[in-house]
Motif scaffolding. Sequence first.
Motif, mmCIF file in Angstrom:
data_model
loop_
_atom_site.group_PDB
_atom_site.id
_atom_site.type_symbol
_atom_site.label_atom_id
_atom_site.label_comp_id
_atom_site.label_asym_id
_atom_site.label_seq_id
_atom_site.Cartn_x
_atom_site.Cartn_y
_atom_site.Cartn_z
ATOM 1 N N GLN A 1 35.437 -11.451 79.418
ATOM 2 C CA GLN A 1 34.925 -10.473 78.472
ATOM 3 C C GLN A 1 33.942 -11.122 77.516
ATOM 4 O OE1 GLN A 1 35.308 -7.317 78.249
ATOM 5 N NE2 GLN A 1 37.166 -6.740 79.360
ATOM 6 N N VAL A 2 32.847 -10.444 77.288
ATOM 7 C CA VAL A 2 31.827 -10.895 76.347
ATOM 8 C C VAL A 2 31.657 -9.825 75.281
ATOM 9 C CG1 VAL A 2 29.390 -11.455 76.041
ATOM 10 C CG2 VAL A 2 30.614 -12.291 78.059
ATOM 11 N N GLN A 3 31.558 -10.250 74.048
ATOM 12 C CA GLN A 3 31.348 -9.319 72.939
ATOM 13 C C GLN A 3 30.184 -9.776 72.070
ATOM 14 O OE1 GLN A 3 35.232 -9.147 70.951
ATOM 15 N NE2 GLN A 3 35.428 -7.040 71.657
ATOM 16 N N LEU A 4 29.471 -8.809 71.526
ATOM 17 C CA LEU A 4 28.430 -9.069 70.537
ATOM 18 C C LEU A 4 28.858 -8.377 69.248
ATOM 19 C CD1 LEU A 4 25.147 -8.375 72.570
ATOM 20 C CD2 LEU A 4 26.349 -10.538 72.262
ATOM 21 N N VAL A 5 28.899 -9.140 68.181
ATOM 22 C CA VAL A 5 29.317 -8.583 66.900
ATOM 23 C C VAL A 5 28.194 -8.788 65.886
ATOM 24 C CG1 VAL A 5 30.992 -8.677 65.025
ATOM 25 C CG2 VAL A 5 31.738 -9.023 67.404
ATOM 26 N N GLU A 6 27.722 -7.669 65.348
ATOM 27 C CA GLU A 6 26.619 -7.706 64.389
ATOM 28 C C GLU A 6 27.143 -7.623 62.961
ATOM 29 O OE1 GLU A 6 24.315 -4.846 67.506
ATOM 30 O OE2 GLU A 6 26.022 -4.359 66.234
ATOM 31 N N SER A 7 26.346 -8.128 62.042
ATOM 32 C CA SER A 7 26.652 -8.003 60.625
ATOM 33 C C SER A 7 25.359 -8.099 59.837
ATOM 34 C CB SER A 7 27.629 -9.092 60.183
ATOM 35 O OG SER A 7 27.070 -10.373 60.390
ATOM 36 N N GLY A 8 25.409 -7.647 58.589
ATOM 37 C CA GLY A 8 24.282 -7.841 57.689
ATOM 38 C C GLY A 8 23.489 -6.603 57.339
ATOM 39 N N GLY A 9 23.810 -5.476 57.909
ATOM 40 C CA GLY A 9 23.092 -4.265 57.544
ATOM 41 C C GLY A 9 23.459 -3.819 56.139
ATOM 42 N N GLY A 10 22.754 -2.788 55.651
ATOM 43 C CA GLY A 10 23.062 -2.277 54.324
ATOM 44 C C GLY A 10 21.941 -1.459 53.749
ATOM 45 N N LEU A 11 22.014 -1.273 52.432
ATOM 46 C CA LEU A 11 21.028 -0.503 51.683
ATOM 47 C C LEU A 11 20.087 -1.451 50.963
ATOM 48 C CD1 LEU A 11 23.443 2.079 50.037
ATOM 49 C CD2 LEU A 11 21.943 2.508 51.969
ATOM 50 N N VAL A 12 18.814 -1.128 50.977
ATOM 51 C CA VAL A 12 17.841 -1.967 50.298
ATOM 52 C C VAL A 12 16.668 -1.099 49.869
ATOM 53 C CG1 VAL A 12 16.627 -2.595 52.420
ATOM 54 C CG2 VAL A 12 16.574 -4.147 50.449
ATOM 55 N N GLN A 13 16.033 -1.465 48.782
ATOM 56 C CA GLN A 13 14.852 -0.737 48.326
ATOM 57 C C GLN A 13 13.612 -1.208 49.088
ATOM 58 O OE1 GLN A 13 14.933 -1.439 44.037
ATOM 59 N NE2 GLN A 13 15.761 0.620 43.743
ATOM 60 N N PRO A 14 12.591 -0.398 49.138
ATOM 61 C CA PRO A 14 11.340 -0.830 49.785
ATOM 62 C C PRO A 14 10.844 -2.142 49.199
ATOM 63 C CG PRO A 14 11.261 1.517 49.322
ATOM 64 C CD PRO A 14 12.507 0.998 48.667
ATOM 65 N N GLY A 15 10.403 -3.014 50.083
ATOM 66 C CA GLY A 15 9.969 -4.329 49.651
ATOM 67 C C GLY A 15 11.068 -5.362 49.660
ATOM 68 N N GLY A 16 12.296 -4.902 49.849
ATOM 69 C CA GLY A 16 13.426 -5.806 49.851
ATOM 70 C C GLY A 16 13.632 -6.498 51.190
ATOM 71 N N SER A 17 14.694 -7.288 51.256
ATOM 72 C CA SER A 17 14.988 -8.077 52.451
ATOM 73 C C SER A 17 16.442 -7.928 52.867
ATOM 74 C CB SER A 17 14.705 -9.568 52.180
ATOM 75 O OG SER A 17 13.352 -9.791 51.865
ATOM 76 N N LEU A 18 16.662 -8.072 54.151
ATOM 77 C CA LEU A 18 17.998 -8.135 54.720
ATOM 78 C C LEU A 18 17.982 -9.139 55.866
ATOM 79 C CD1 LEU A 18 19.136 -4.390 55.032
ATOM 80 C CD2 LEU A 18 20.115 -6.113 53.517
ATOM 81 N N ARG A 19 19.138 -9.713 56.133
ATOM 82 C CA ARG A 19 19.262 -10.622 57.267
ATOM 83 C C ARG A 19 20.398 -10.143 58.141
ATOM 84 N NH1 ARG A 19 21.537 -16.715 57.833
ATOM 85 N NH2 ARG A 19 20.049 -17.538 59.368
ATOM 86 N N GLY A 114 26.080 -1.966 66.750
ATOM 87 C CA GLY A 114 25.045 -1.438 65.865
ATOM 88 C C GLY A 114 25.400 -1.622 64.404
ATOM 89 N N THR A 115 24.368 -1.813 63.594
ATOM 90 C CA THR A 115 24.550 -1.930 62.154
ATOM 91 C C THR A 115 23.448 -1.128 61.468
ATOM 92 O OG1 THR A 115 24.825 -3.492 60.309
ATOM 93 C CG2 THR A 115 23.204 -4.084 61.983
ATOM 94 N N GLN A 116 23.834 -0.367 60.454
ATOM 95 C CA GLN A 116 22.896 0.546 59.800
ATOM 96 C C GLN A 116 22.056 -0.193 58.767
ATOM 97 O OE1 GLN A 116 22.485 4.153 60.203
ATOM 98 N NE2 GLN A 116 20.660 3.642 58.990
ATOM 99 N N VAL A 117 20.767 0.049 58.820
ATOM 100 C CA VAL A 117 19.838 -0.439 57.798
ATOM 101 C C VAL A 117 19.189 0.782 57.154
ATOM 102 C CG1 VAL A 117 17.682 -1.669 57.366
ATOM 103 C CG2 VAL A 117 19.396 -2.646 58.911
ATOM 104 N N THR A 118 19.330 0.897 55.846
ATOM 105 C CA THR A 118 18.758 2.028 55.118
ATOM 106 C C THR A 118 17.837 1.501 54.030
ATOM 107 O OG1 THR A 118 20.698 3.392 55.545
ATOM 108 C CG2 THR A 118 19.244 4.077 53.750
ATOM 109 N N VAL A 119 16.605 1.975 54.060
ATOM 110 C CA VAL A 119 15.613 1.582 53.052
ATOM 111 C C VAL A 119 15.321 2.833 52.228
ATOM 112 C CG1 VAL A 119 13.359 0.552 52.630
ATOM 113 C CG2 VAL A 119 14.659 -0.076 54.682
ATOM 114 N N TYR A 120 15.629 2.786 50.959
ATOM 115 C CA TYR A 120 15.501 3.958 50.118
ATOM 116 C C TYR A 120 14.733 3.622 48.849
ATOM 117 C CZ TYR A 120 18.968 1.850 47.065
ATOM 118 O OH TYR A 120 19.614 1.009 46.201
ATOM 119 N N SER A 121 14.143 4.656 48.288
ATOM 120 C CA SER A 121 13.427 4.469 47.019
ATOM 121 C C SER A 121 14.041 5.339 45.943
ATOM 122 C CB SER A 121 11.951 4.811 47.188
ATOM 123 O OG SER A 121 11.799 6.112 47.682
#
Length: 121
Positions: A1-19, A114-121
Amino acid sequence: QVQLVESGGGLVQPGGSLRLSCAASGSIFSIYHMGWYRQAPGKERELVAGITSGGSTNYADSVKGRFTISSDNAKNTVYLQMNSLKPEDKAVYYCNADIRSSGSMHSRGYWGQGTQVTVYS
């Protein structure tokens, strides 16, 4: 069995950064390619960036100069550094990897949850 586990998504304002991070685990013989895709509501899933085991990279035109993909082969992990984020970058980001599992003669593609990335102003 192989698994891929993601992390690091979130909320950020325009111009911001996420990893984002994606770690592959399980009975892995070899990883040939890893990448990130994204899917926005009502749109098809699209390639964002990819990296081979040798370190060659490719990017969607829409993220060139803003996103950087990298990997740590010893940790079976791929990263996506996202800078200068825009509202149009909002999506669910999926990790994908081409992996040959132990005991298998061929590689196949695997997806993370999947991980959600939301860019909001």
